[in-house]
Write an enzyme that holds these catalytic residues in place. Sequence first.
Site, PDB file in Angstrom:
ATOM      1  N   HIS A  22      46.636 -12.380 -19.858  1.00 23.91           N
ATOM      2  CA  HIS A  22      46.211 -13.794 -19.833  1.00 23.91           C
ATOM      3  C   HIS A  22      47.438 -14.670 -20.081  1.00 23.91           C
ATOM      4  O   HIS A  22      47.484 -15.431 -21.055  1.00 23.91           O
ATOM      5  CB  HIS A  22      45.129 -14.088 -20.884  1.00 23.91           C
ATOM      6  CG  HIS A  22      43.844 -13.350 -20.638  1.00 23.91           C
ATOM      7  ND1 HIS A  22      42.900 -13.125 -21.606  1.00 23.91           N
ATOM      8  CD2 HIS A  22      43.343 -12.789 -19.510  1.00 23.91           C
ATOM      9  CE1 HIS A  22      41.889 -12.457 -21.095  1.00 23.91           C
ATOM     10  NE2 HIS A  22      42.134 -12.239 -19.830  1.00 23.91           N
ATOM     11  N   HIS A  78      33.526  -8.291 -10.932  1.00 25.44           N
ATOM     12  CA  HIS A  78      34.100  -9.426 -11.694  1.00 25.44           C
ATOM     13  C   HIS A  78      35.340  -9.881 -10.925  1.00 25.44           C
ATOM     14  O   HIS A  78      36.148  -9.044 -10.524  1.00 25.44           O
ATOM     15  CB  HIS A  78      34.455  -8.887 -13.082  1.00 25.44           C
ATOM     16  CG  HIS A  78      35.185  -9.794 -14.002  1.00 25.44           C
ATOM     17  ND1 HIS A  78      34.948 -11.145 -14.093  1.00 25.44           N
ATOM     18  CD2 HIS A  78      36.151  -9.521 -14.932  1.00 25.44           C
ATOM     19  CE1 HIS A  78      35.735 -11.651 -15.032  1.00 25.44           C
ATOM     20  NE2 HIS A  78      36.472 -10.701 -15.543  1.00 25.44           N
ATOM     21  N   GLU A  80      37.943 -11.791 -11.907  1.00 21.47           N
ATOM     22  CA  GLU A  80      39.208 -12.112 -12.570  1.00 21.47           C
ATOM     23  C   GLU A  80      40.332 -11.326 -11.876  1.00 21.47           C
ATOM     24  O   GLU A  80      40.143 -10.171 -11.476  1.00 21.47           O
ATOM     25  CB  GLU A  80      39.132 -11.787 -14.073  1.00 21.47           C
ATOM     26  CG  GLU A  80      40.244 -12.496 -14.841  1.00 21.47           C
ATOM     27  CD  GLU A  80      40.044 -12.507 -16.363  1.00 21.47           C
ATOM     28  OE1 GLU A  80      39.045 -11.953 -16.858  1.00 21.47           O
ATOM     29  OE2 GLU A  80      40.918 -13.078 -17.042  1.00 21.47           O
ATOM     30  N   ASP A  82      42.823  -9.573 -12.505  1.00 18.40           N
ATOM     31  CA  ASP A  82      43.259  -8.207 -12.848  1.00 18.40           C
ATOM     32  C   ASP A  82      42.384  -7.156 -12.167  1.00 18.40           C
ATOM     33  O   ASP A  82      42.779  -5.998 -12.061  1.00 18.40           O
ATOM     34  CB  ASP A  82      43.309  -7.982 -14.368  1.00 18.40           C
ATOM     35  CG  ASP A  82      42.071  -8.420 -15.113  1.00 18.40           C
ATOM     36  OD1 ASP A  82      41.341  -9.304 -14.624  1.00 18.40           O
ATOM     37  OD2 ASP A  82      41.820  -7.879 -16.211  1.00 18.40           O
ATOM     38  N   HIS A 144      32.546 -10.981 -19.553  1.00 20.96           N
ATOM     39  CA  HIS A 144      32.817 -12.208 -20.257  1.00 20.96           C
ATOM     40  C   HIS A 144      32.974 -13.421 -19.355  1.00 20.96           C
ATOM     41  O   HIS A 144      33.359 -14.495 -19.822  1.00 20.96           O
ATOM     42  CB  HIS A 144      34.088 -12.025 -21.101  1.00 20.96           C
ATOM     43  CG  HIS A 144      35.330 -11.846 -20.255  1.00 20.96           C
ATOM     44  ND1 HIS A 144      36.419 -12.687 -20.376  1.00 20.96           N
ATOM     45  CD2 HIS A 144      35.647 -10.988 -19.249  1.00 20.96           C
ATOM     46  CE1 HIS A 144      37.354 -12.332 -19.528  1.00 20.96           C
ATOM     47  NE2 HIS A 144      36.921 -11.312 -18.835  1.00 20.96           N
ATOM     48  N   ASP A 163      34.747  -5.094 -17.639  1.00 21.15           N
ATOM     49  CA  ASP A 163      35.503  -5.336 -18.877  1.00 21.15           C
ATOM     50  C   ASP A 163      34.788  -4.810 -20.128  1.00 21.15           C
ATOM     51  O   ASP A 163      35.454  -4.425 -21.105  1.00 21.15           O
ATOM     52  CB  ASP A 163      35.760  -6.834 -19.062  1.00 21.15           C
ATOM     53  CG  ASP A 163      36.898  -7.345 -18.190  1.00 21.15           C
ATOM     54  OD1 ASP A 163      37.872  -6.611 -17.976  1.00 21.15           O
ATOM     55  OD2 ASP A 163      36.807  -8.497 -17.731  1.00 21.15           O
ATOM     56  N   TYR A 191      40.124  -5.692 -28.433  1.00 26.17           N
ATOM     57  CA  TYR A 191      39.639  -6.286 -27.178  1.00 26.17           C
ATOM     58  C   TYR A 191      38.370  -7.101 -27.450  1.00 26.17           C
ATOM     59  O   TYR A 191      38.239  -8.252 -27.026  1.00 26.17           O
ATOM     60  CB  TYR A 191      39.356  -5.152 -26.197  1.00 26.17           C
ATOM     61  CG  TYR A 191      39.126  -5.572 -24.761  1.00 26.17           C
ATOM     62  CD1 TYR A 191      40.163  -5.520 -23.838  1.00 26.17           C
ATOM     63  CD2 TYR A 191      37.872  -5.986 -24.316  1.00 26.17           C
ATOM     64  CE1 TYR A 191      39.961  -5.889 -22.515  1.00 26.17           C
ATOM     65  CE2 TYR A 191      37.665  -6.349 -23.001  1.00 26.17           C
ATOM     66  CZ  TYR A 191      38.718  -6.292 -22.102  1.00 26.17           C
ATOM     67  OH  TYR A 191      38.506  -6.659 -20.800  1.00 26.17           O
ATOM     68  N   HIS A 224      39.182  -1.242 -17.804  1.00 23.88           N
ATOM     69  CA  HIS A 224      40.483  -1.070 -18.477  1.00 23.88           C
ATOM     70  C   HIS A 224      40.408   0.140 -19.397  1.00 23.88           C
ATOM     71  O   HIS A 224      39.425   0.319 -20.129  1.00 23.88           O
ATOM     72  CB  HIS A 224      40.809  -2.266 -19.383  1.00 23.88           C
ATOM     73  CG  HIS A 224      41.035  -3.554 -18.662  1.00 23.88           C
ATOM     74  ND1 HIS A 224      42.110  -3.775 -17.836  1.00 23.88           N
ATOM     75  CD2 HIS A 224      40.327  -4.709 -18.671  1.00 23.88           C
ATOM     76  CE1 HIS A 224      42.051  -5.006 -17.363  1.00 23.88           C
ATOM     77  NE2 HIS A 224      40.984  -5.592 -17.849  1.00 23.88           N
TER      78      HIS A 224
END
Length: 396
Positions: A22, A78, A80, A82, A144, A163, A191, A224
Site C-alpha cells: 500500500h 477482488h 485491488e 496486487d 476488505h 485477502d 494482517y 497472500h
Amino acid sequence: MKELKKGVYWVGATDWKVRHFHGYELSTHRGSTYNSYLIMDEKIVLIDTVWEPLTDMFLENLSEVVDPRSIDYVVVNHAEPDHSGALPAIMKYVPNATVIVSKKGIETVKEHYHTDWNFKVVTTGERINIGKNDLMFIEASMLHWPDSMFTYLTGENILFSNDAFGQHFASSEIFNDEVDETEVYQEAIKYYANILTPFSKLVAKKIDELKALNLPIDIIAPSHGILWRKDPMRIVEKYSEWAAGNSQKSAVIVYNSMWGATHNMAEFIGKGIGQAGVEYKIFNISTADRNDVMAEIFKAKGIILGSSTVNNGLLTSLMPVIEDLMGLKFINKVGTSFGSYGWSGESPKLLTDYLTKAKIKVLQDGIKIKYMPDNKELEDCLQFGKSFAERMLTEF
Ligand code: FEO
C-alpha cells in the site's frame, strides 16, 4: 507451480524482497506472495492473478501447466491491483474468456482497467458447473473492499478466500503444515490488525454465514501467503476471536521523547504496570515499526501514549499511530497518556483526547512532569502505571 489437489495448481508469484505494501503504509518483513490458482476441469479456470510487476513470473508458472490461451473463466475475487494487476496481460491471450466478478466487482474492475471484457456477475450461492465440479461464490463485501468475494470449489473442497485469512509471508512451501506456523500466525494477526479491524463486525457475520453453509473445507487458499491445509478451520476460529476484540491482559506503551524525560517516564510507568502483575511492552515510535506496534496494541487491552510537549502540541511521530487508532477502530481497549514538558504541557491532555476520539476508554487522566523527572516524580510515574494496570484488570 505446485499442485494443491489433483488438477488444482498454485500458479502465483513469490515476492521475497517486498518490504512495503500500500505504498509505504504497511511493512512486510517476510515478503509476500500473490496467489493465483488454476483449476483444470472440463473448463479451465484461473482464480485471481498477481501484481503487475510480477506478470512475467506468473505467466511462466501458469504456462508450465497450461497454455494461457485455453483459459475459459477468469475469476476476479477482488480488483485491488496486487491481485488483478496481471489481468490485462491474461485477457490478451483470451479476450473472449468469461470474467467472473461480484456485483461490486464489475464496477471496480472496469474502473481500474476501463475495458469491457465479457463479464459475468455472480451472487452468493450461485454455482457454475465446470465439468466434474462446480464453482460456488460467496460475496464478502468489505472484507476488505466492496467487491471482495470468496470462490469455493466443490468436490475438491477448496475455499479461495482472497485477502481473508492471508498473510504477507514469502515461502518456498505453500501449506501451513510445511512451515513454522508461529511465524505464519504472527503475520496473520498483523494482517488482521492493520487491514481488517475496521470491518470486524462484518467479519464475524461472514464467518457465521460461512459456517451456516456447512461446506466441507479441506483447504483454505487465500491470495497472500500460506494456505491452510492442516486444521483449516483454526484460522477461521482465530478470525472469530479477533473480530470479537478479545484482548490479552497486557498493555503497550508507545511514546517518543526529545531528551529522555518522556523515555524515563515510560520506563517507570512500565515498572508500575509490571508491579500490578500485568505484562507490558514499550515502543519508542521513532525506532519501532508502526505496523508491528499496531499488531501489539491489537493484542493488548491497554494502550498508553506518551509524548513530550513541543509547540503546544505533540511530537509529530505519534501522529501516524493516532491516525491508525482512529481508522482501525480497535474495540474494547482502555488507555491513558503521559509526557514531559518545559513550560506549557499540553501533550497528555491532547493524547487522551485522541484516545477518546478513537473510542478507547480513558481510565485515568494523563500524567505530566516538568523537564527531567526526579526520583519522587519517577515514583509518581510508577504508581501511575500501577493504578492504570489495576483499573485495567477490573475491565475484564
Ligand atoms: Fe491483497 Fe486487498 O489486496
